[in-house]
Design an enzyme around this catalytic site. Structure first.
Site, short mmCIF file in Angstrom:
data_model
loop_
_atom_site.label_atom_id
_atom_site.label_comp_id
_atom_site.label_asym_id
_atom_site.label_seq_id
_atom_site.Cartn_x
_atom_site.Cartn_y
_atom_site.Cartn_z
N THR A 73 1.02 -0.98 -0.02
CA THR A 73 0.02 0.01 -0.11
C THR A 73 0.79 1.27 0.09
OG1 THR A 73 -1.78 -1.30 1.25
CG2 THR A 73 -1.84 1.20 1.27
N ASN A 151 -4.77 -9.24 -8.51
CA ASN A 151 -4.97 -10.08 -7.16
C ASN A 151 -6.15 -11.02 -7.14
OD1 ASN A 151 -5.84 -7.04 -7.00
ND2 ASN A 151 -6.72 -7.53 -5.01
N CYS A 324 -9.26 -7.06 1.58
CA CYS A 324 -9.71 -5.73 2.12
C CYS A 324 -11.21 -5.48 1.78
CB CYS A 324 -8.96 -4.90 1.68
SG CYS A 324 -8.31 -4.80 -0.11
N1 PLP Z 1 -1.40 -4.30 -4.44
C1 PLP Z 1 -1.76 -5.49 -4.60
C2 PLP Z 1 -2.22 -5.91 -6.10
C3 PLP Z 1 -2.37 -6.32 -3.64
O1 PLP Z 1 -3.02 -7.55 -3.96
C4 PLP Z 1 -2.19 -5.82 -2.24
C5 PLP Z 1 -2.71 -6.77 -1.17
O2 PLP Z 1 -3.67 -7.52 -0.99
C6 PLP Z 1 -1.69 -4.72 -2.08
C7 PLP Z 1 -1.31 -3.88 -3.30
C8 PLP Z 1 -1.40 -4.15 -0.77
O3 PLP Z 1 -0.34 -4.62 -0.18
P1 PLP Z 1 -0.12 -4.67 1.23
O4 PLP Z 1 -1.00 -5.63 2.18
O5 PLP Z 1 1.30 -5.04 1.57
O6 PLP Z 1 -0.07 -3.13 1.86
#
Ligand code: PLP
Length: 395
Positions: A73, A151, A324
């Site tokens: 993030t 994702n 999320c």
């Molecule tokens: N980007 C993608 C494609 C993700 O799948 C995720 C988490 O699910 C994130 C960003 C965010 O990562 P983090 O959980 O390390 O903040």
């Protein structure tokens, strides 16, 4: 704790045991602040330098191109906002309609500052075609951000071609590689990206740590201000133990990449083959190239939420959308973007397998799913029979 089948590896992964062992000394004995000049800090400083070198080698970057962050993030936020603010008058951002919210909401935030975002539409297979970018990019585009692998549905994007188009127009190219890192080969020089985000907990590293690859010479404003850590680009005392764990986990995954990909692909193929044989009405979302083990399935006339909870009661962990969003019952923006048929969209679950899963897990998941779906089929047939009979009694 009772045994569970964990099939939500796109949400997070199990910490590698050797990575955990490598972290321990920096939590207990070598706890010094690496910015201090005394000898007690030497080991921490050395470990951080080595971690940076290991990570750089894993993606064919230079060590000084790796900036440690708190995860995916932060890396996404920094890449989008840090670039936008350093690019002067180029106030157009181009991204896609299937990005993670860390990218989408960073772009939305920039609206207040006069930036405009164009969302490229993924096709029905979840791919951002290069011609889509060609049609939307202009001389005013400062940054293009398209994820390496999605994702929710696992599709892998044609990043090399997209970056080439961005560069031709003088724009920077960022890719969110959070899902792809440690799961498919990544070579930043070959992809020719300017910025790339990664997160350790998606590749068997600890949570709350990640990195942003910043190609030497790229314009990027500092995002967190304070001390001079990370070459003055990202202030704050470094999380040494997690940095070490991240490097260790990535190295292990990269060393075993081919073996893991082949193994997970076998599980992936077996699961889909068994489901097809079970005569269940479903579609698999996304097409090849695909992250191995990321299996997004939409079942006809079934609730994905119901599937998730019934599987949970059987000790099987899967996801409905991205993690999320799992507290909401809303259909995710990704599933909407790829236009899944109305009859199937609400019945979507994501099963994400890893090297930790076994063929036995696959058999259990398929048999669990089959049981739930056939039972719910029977119930809905009995329900319609009852209504038919009741209606026939009416005058
Ligand atoms: N980007 C993608 C494609 C993700 O799948 C995720 C988490 O699910 C994130 C960003 C965010 O990562 P983090 O959980 O390390 O903040």
């Amino acid at each position: 704790m009772t045994e569970i089948i964990y099939a939500d590896n796109a949400a997070t992964t199990k910490l590698d045991l050797e990575a955990y062992e490598a972290m321990k000394p920096f939590l207990l004995n070598d706890y010094s602040n690496p910015s201090q000049p005394y000898s007690f800090s030497r080991r921490a400083k050395k470990a951080m330098k080595e971690a940076r070198e290991i990570i750089a080698e894993c993606i064919n970057a230079e060590p000084d191109e790796i900036c440690f962050t708190s995860g995916g993030t932060e890396s996404d936020n920094w890449a989008i906002k840090g670039c936008a603010f350093s690019l002067g008058n180029k106030k157009n951002i181009v991204t896609s309609n299937i990005e993670h919210h860390a990218v989408i909401r960073s772009c939305e935030f920039l609206k207040t500052f006069g930036y405009r975002t164009i969302y490229l539409k993924a096709n029905k297979n979840g791919i951002i075609l290069p011609e889509t970018l060609n049609n939307e990019i202009s001389e005013n585009t400062g940054i293009v951000s398209v994820m390496l692998a999605n994702n929710e549905i696992g599709t892998i994007q044609p990043i090399k071609e997209l970056a080439k188009i961005a560069h031709k127009k003088g724009a920077l190219f960022h890719t969110d590689a959070v899902q792809a890192m440690g799961h498919i080969p990544i070579d930043v020089k070959n992809l020719d990206v300017d910025l790339l985000s990664a997160s350790a907990h998606k590749f068997n590293g600890p949570k709350g740590i990640g990195f942003l690859y910043v190609k030497n010479g790229s314009k990027l404003l500092s995002y967190i201000n304070g001390g001079m850590q990370e070459n003055g680009l990202r202030a704050g005392t470094e999380n040494i133990a997690s940095i070490v764990g991240m490097a260790y986990a990535l190295k292990r995954n990269v060393e075993e990449l081919t073996k893991n990909i082949n193994y997970i692909r076998e599980l992936d193929t077996e699961m889909v083959t068994q489901l097809k044989k079970a005569n269940i009405d479903f579609i698999r979302n996304g097409i090849e190239p695909h992250l191995p083990g990321n299996i997004s399935l939409s079942f006809k006339g079934i609730s994905g939420e119901m599937l998730l909870h019934r599987l949970d009661l059987m000790g099987i962990m899967v996801s409905t959308g991205s993690a999320c969003d799992s507290t909401k019952t809303q259909i995710s923006h990704v599933l909407k973007a790829i236009n899944i048929h109305q009859d199937y969209i609400e019945g979507t679950i994501r099963i994400s397998l890893s090297k930790e899963n076994t063929m036995e897990d696959v058999n259990c998941i398929v048999s669990g799913l089959t049981k739930i779906i056939l039972q719910s089929d029977k119930k809905s047939k009995n329900y319609s029979k009852y209504h038919l009979a009741k209606n026939m009694l009416l005058p």
